[in-house]
Design a protein around this motif. Sequence first.
Motif, mmCIF file in Angstrom:
data_model
loop_
_atom_site.group_PDB
_atom_site.id
_atom_site.type_symbol
_atom_site.label_atom_id
_atom_site.label_comp_id
_atom_site.label_asym_id
_atom_site.label_seq_id
_atom_site.Cartn_x
_atom_site.Cartn_y
_atom_site.Cartn_z
ATOM 1 N N LEU A 155 -22.289 14.711 0.734
ATOM 2 C CA LEU A 155 -21.202 12.955 1.375
ATOM 3 C C LEU A 155 -21.617 11.608 1.094
ATOM 4 O O LEU A 155 -20.095 11.503 0.955
ATOM 5 N N ARG A 156 -22.708 12.110 1.147
ATOM 6 C CA ARG A 156 -23.286 10.064 0.758
ATOM 7 C C ARG A 156 -22.268 9.881 -0.888
ATOM 8 O O ARG A 156 -22.131 8.391 -0.710
ATOM 9 N N ASN A 157 -22.767 10.892 -1.968
ATOM 10 C CA ASN A 157 -22.610 10.322 -3.121
ATOM 11 C C ASN A 157 -20.260 10.094 -2.576
ATOM 12 O O ASN A 157 -20.094 8.981 -3.610
ATOM 13 N N ASN A 158 -20.196 11.236 -2.157
ATOM 14 C CA ASN A 158 -17.955 11.036 -1.806
ATOM 15 C C ASN A 158 -18.432 10.188 -1.030
ATOM 16 O O ASN A 158 -17.164 9.295 -1.547
ATOM 17 N N ILE A 159 -18.459 9.269 -0.151
ATOM 18 C CA ILE A 159 -18.356 7.762 0.574
ATOM 19 C C ILE A 159 -18.963 7.032 -0.898
ATOM 20 O O ILE A 159 -17.731 6.186 0.015
ATOM 21 N N LYS A 160 -19.523 7.163 -1.191
ATOM 22 C CA LYS A 160 -19.723 6.094 -2.486
ATOM 23 C C LYS A 160 -19.066 5.471 -3.214
ATOM 24 O O LYS A 160 -18.157 4.873 -4.041
ATOM 25 N N ASN A 161 -18.463 7.032 -3.912
ATOM 26 C CA ASN A 161 -16.968 7.291 -4.462
ATOM 27 C C ASN A 161 -15.753 6.225 -3.632
ATOM 28 O O ASN A 161 -14.936 6.020 -4.708
ATOM 29 N N LEU A 162 -16.149 6.667 -2.407
ATOM 30 C CA LEU A 162 -14.784 6.408 -1.740
ATOM 31 C C LEU A 162 -14.001 4.278 -1.423
ATOM 32 O O LEU A 162 -13.409 3.646 -1.795
ATOM 33 N N TYR A 194 -13.656 2.993 -5.025
ATOM 34 C CA TYR A 194 -12.530 2.365 -5.835
ATOM 35 C C TYR A 194 -11.691 2.200 -4.454
ATOM 36 O O TYR A 194 -10.456 1.583 -4.614
ATOM 37 N N ILE A 195 -11.947 1.942 -3.235
ATOM 38 C CA ILE A 195 -11.732 0.898 -2.497
ATOM 39 C C ILE A 195 -11.352 -0.371 -2.710
ATOM 40 O O ILE A 195 -10.662 -1.233 -2.602
ATOM 41 N N GLU A 196 -13.187 -0.955 -3.011
ATOM 42 C CA GLU A 196 -12.966 -1.608 -3.871
ATOM 43 C C GLU A 196 -12.272 -2.416 -5.316
ATOM 44 O O GLU A 196 -11.310 -3.691 -5.811
ATOM 45 N N GLU A 197 -11.498 -1.215 -5.748
ATOM 46 C CA GLU A 197 -10.601 -1.683 -7.003
ATOM 47 C C GLU A 197 -9.619 -1.367 -6.835
ATOM 48 O O GLU A 197 -8.481 -1.477 -7.657
ATOM 49 N N ASN A 198 -8.982 -1.671 -5.475
ATOM 50 C CA ASN A 198 -7.565 -1.176 -5.397
ATOM 51 C C ASN A 198 -7.548 -1.912 -4.318
ATOM 52 O O ASN A 198 -7.390 -1.733 -3.012
ATOM 53 N N LEU A 211 0.925 -1.448 -0.464
ATOM 54 C CA LEU A 211 0.371 -0.252 0.243
ATOM 55 C C LEU A 211 1.024 0.964 0.039
ATOM 56 O O LEU A 211 1.188 1.247 0.844
ATOM 57 N N LYS A 212 0.819 2.055 -1.003
ATOM 58 C CA LYS A 212 1.652 3.195 -0.887
ATOM 59 C C LYS A 212 0.463 4.308 -0.235
ATOM 60 O O LYS A 212 -0.179 4.594 -0.674
ATOM 61 N N PRO A 213 1.342 5.049 -0.081
ATOM 62 C CA PRO A 213 0.573 6.420 0.427
ATOM 63 C C PRO A 213 -0.153 6.929 -0.731
ATOM 64 O O PRO A 213 -1.657 7.498 -0.423
ATOM 65 N N TYR A 214 0.790 7.667 -2.533
ATOM 66 C CA TYR A 214 -0.734 8.043 -3.365
ATOM 67 C C TYR A 214 -1.652 7.414 -3.162
ATOM 68 O O TYR A 214 -2.651 8.087 -3.970
ATOM 69 N N CYS A 215 -1.954 5.918 -3.013
ATOM 70 C CA CYS A 215 -3.221 5.449 -3.388
ATOM 71 C C CYS A 215 -4.364 6.515 -2.155
ATOM 72 O O CYS A 215 -5.315 6.357 -2.923
ATOM 73 N N ILE A 216 -3.369 6.082 -0.627
ATOM 74 C CA ILE A 216 -4.636 6.714 -0.084
ATOM 75 C C ILE A 216 -4.812 8.178 0.001
ATOM 76 O O ILE A 216 -6.156 8.856 0.718
ATOM 77 N N LEU A 217 -4.001 9.073 -0.582
ATOM 78 C CA LEU A 217 -4.740 10.409 -0.500
ATOM 79 C C LEU A 217 -5.480 10.597 -2.284
ATOM 80 O O LEU A 217 -5.936 12.041 -1.649
ATOM 81 N N LYS A 218 -4.980 9.390 -2.844
ATOM 82 C CA LYS A 218 -6.230 9.523 -4.129
ATOM 83 C C LYS A 218 -7.481 9.287 -3.657
ATOM 84 O O LYS A 218 -8.376 9.889 -3.754
ATOM 85 N N ALA A 219 -7.422 8.310 -2.379
ATOM 86 C CA ALA A 219 -8.782 7.907 -1.378
ATOM 87 C C ALA A 219 -9.437 9.584 -0.612
ATOM 88 O O ALA A 219 -10.811 9.938 -0.532
ATOM 89 N N LEU A 220 -8.523 9.813 -0.352
ATOM 90 C CA LEU A 220 -9.236 11.281 0.261
ATOM 91 C C LEU A 220 -9.229 12.329 -0.295
ATOM 92 O O LEU A 220 -9.936 12.581 -0.145
ATOM 93 N N HIS A 221 -9.287 12.448 -1.890
ATOM 94 C CA HIS A 221 -9.303 14.040 -2.850
ATOM 95 C C HIS A 221 -10.167 13.077 -3.168
ATOM 96 O O HIS A 221 -10.968 14.298 -2.780
ATOM 97 N N LEU A 222 -11.326 11.988 -3.001
ATOM 98 C CA LEU A 222 -12.016 11.555 -3.321
ATOM 99 C C LEU A 222 -13.085 11.660 -2.536
ATOM 100 O O LEU A 222 -13.992 11.831 -2.428
ATOM 101 N N LEU A 223 -13.179 11.391 -1.379
ATOM 102 C CA LEU A 223 -13.932 11.736 -0.388
ATOM 103 C C LEU A 223 -14.388 12.741 0.059
ATOM 104 O O LEU A 223 -15.292 13.232 0.398
ATOM 105 N N ILE A 224 -13.526 14.028 -0.378
ATOM 106 C CA ILE A 224 -13.675 15.527 0.459
ATOM 107 C C ILE A 224 -13.783 16.430 -0.627
ATOM 108 O O ILE A 224 -14.152 17.641 -0.674
ATOM 109 N N THR A 225 -13.748 15.902 -1.834
ATOM 110 C CA THR A 225 -13.970 17.009 -3.088
ATOM 111 C C THR A 225 -15.687 16.746 -4.192
ATOM 112 O O THR A 225 -16.023 14.980 -3.631
ATOM 113 N N PRO A 226 -16.432 17.395 -3.860
ATOM 114 C CA PRO A 226 -17.582 17.038 -4.495
ATOM 115 C C PRO A 226 -17.403 16.649 -5.980
ATOM 116 O O PRO A 226 -18.042 15.809 -6.306
#
Length: 462
Positions: free
Chosen positions: A33-40, A43-47, A6-21
């Motif tokens: 917020l619910r849509n961002n949680i779904k996007n997160l 992304y987790i399922e694909e990684n 697990l690399k840091p950039y993967c987590i940073l990408k997940a964080l970006h998806l969570l907090i960005t509309p």
Amino acid sequence: MAVNSLKPYCILKALHLLITPGNSNKVNLEAVLRNNIKNLHDYIEENPPLLYSWESSTFSSHIKDTSLSWEFSAKCLKLLDLLQISFKRAEQEFCSKKTSKNLTPNQAPPLSPDTLSFEQQKNILTALQFIVCLTICPNLQEGVGLPLTVRTEFLGILATFVSETNSNPETKTNFQESHCKLLLCANVLISCLDIPSIGVLILSRHLNDLLVIILQLRFGQQISNNSLKKEPNVGELSANNPNKVPDDEKLDESKSHSPDIDKLFTLKSNEFCDAALKRITNDIRPSMFVKELLLLQGGPRTKKPGFLPPAPAWLRNVCGSLFSDILLKPNGVFHIIHGVVLNEANLQLPQSALSEWRKFDAVAKIIAHCPMKSTSRDGYFKIISPQVVSLLHTTGDEKNSIYLRVCYNVIKEMYLHNQQITHQYIIKPIIQPLLHCLNGISNKVYLRSDSLPDVDNPHHLL
């Protein structure tokens, strides 16, 4: 699946998806917020590496709050926790590699693994704002911490959403969950201080929020024997943090919660808070700590509402005790004056502030009155008096004029309440060089070069 993959950039990408509309057309904050949680989750399922780490972590499983505000905030906390763990692992790999090649003058050294871009820093700050607004502030006591209404407009919007959520009886948080949430937030934020690039963001933007969590957990909340029906997984506090509770002291949830178990949980929570507070005070400048303590003390207790609400009595007492600790340390007088009167950024005040005698009087009263925790009045003034005298060795610029005014008020306040001590530790050292000159037997008077500045001290006071 190896956790190390697990690399840091993967987590940073997940964080970006969570907090960005993103490109969502939703205007309702709850829907965003619910849509961002779904996007997160997508992304987790694909990684796979991130999915493995995410599912293997029991980060907040002991908290049964199902509200959207906690769900979103818990995911921000979990991502930050995984990020600091990933950065620590990457730093170990970086240090273990031995570079045999010598760098040429045109080659730059490799960047540290925790180096963040401006966008990544912004994402982390946004996640911290969500955590503060959705979890920290709603679980603080009345009058504790900075209200969201006096912060940014973004936090004001979130405050409206939180107030609407808390008004629902089904999502109302009890005492036990509030304590566990704040402890979890403090644990993650303290862990992130180990990463320099994240720690500087926390200490520069959310130091007040971190302090208020620790102080409330340590001094503001007393857990009664019957208040905790189910303990959090205390063993989670030990992973990758030396200040956390050890895994072998994990509480057995199958046991009945006797007073001894409640006492053990309180003791471990207090130990964690004491270690965290000590670390913060060692990492920041004392004058910066003084400024935060002033904010935590809140506004005056008057009928007319002020900029800050009045803080509860226990918080004022704790801040006073911490003020005393700073005063009793080397250069404590300087740090108190610097933190209360001077601006931390440029060490100066606006021109109009030089006439604010009330502020100077307040600082003088803090310094001139012996704190209750001091064992000896004479010992206290023996510590601070040389510092006051040394601040009289100043030039005529604006900053040093402030030092002179505060020192004058301190000496005046000390003389009104302790004439004998003031004469012994302040007046006598100031006028001794002058008396030596006036009482010289011969026409020639010789003074050491290091005592010459003391001759000017009476002139400065007058």
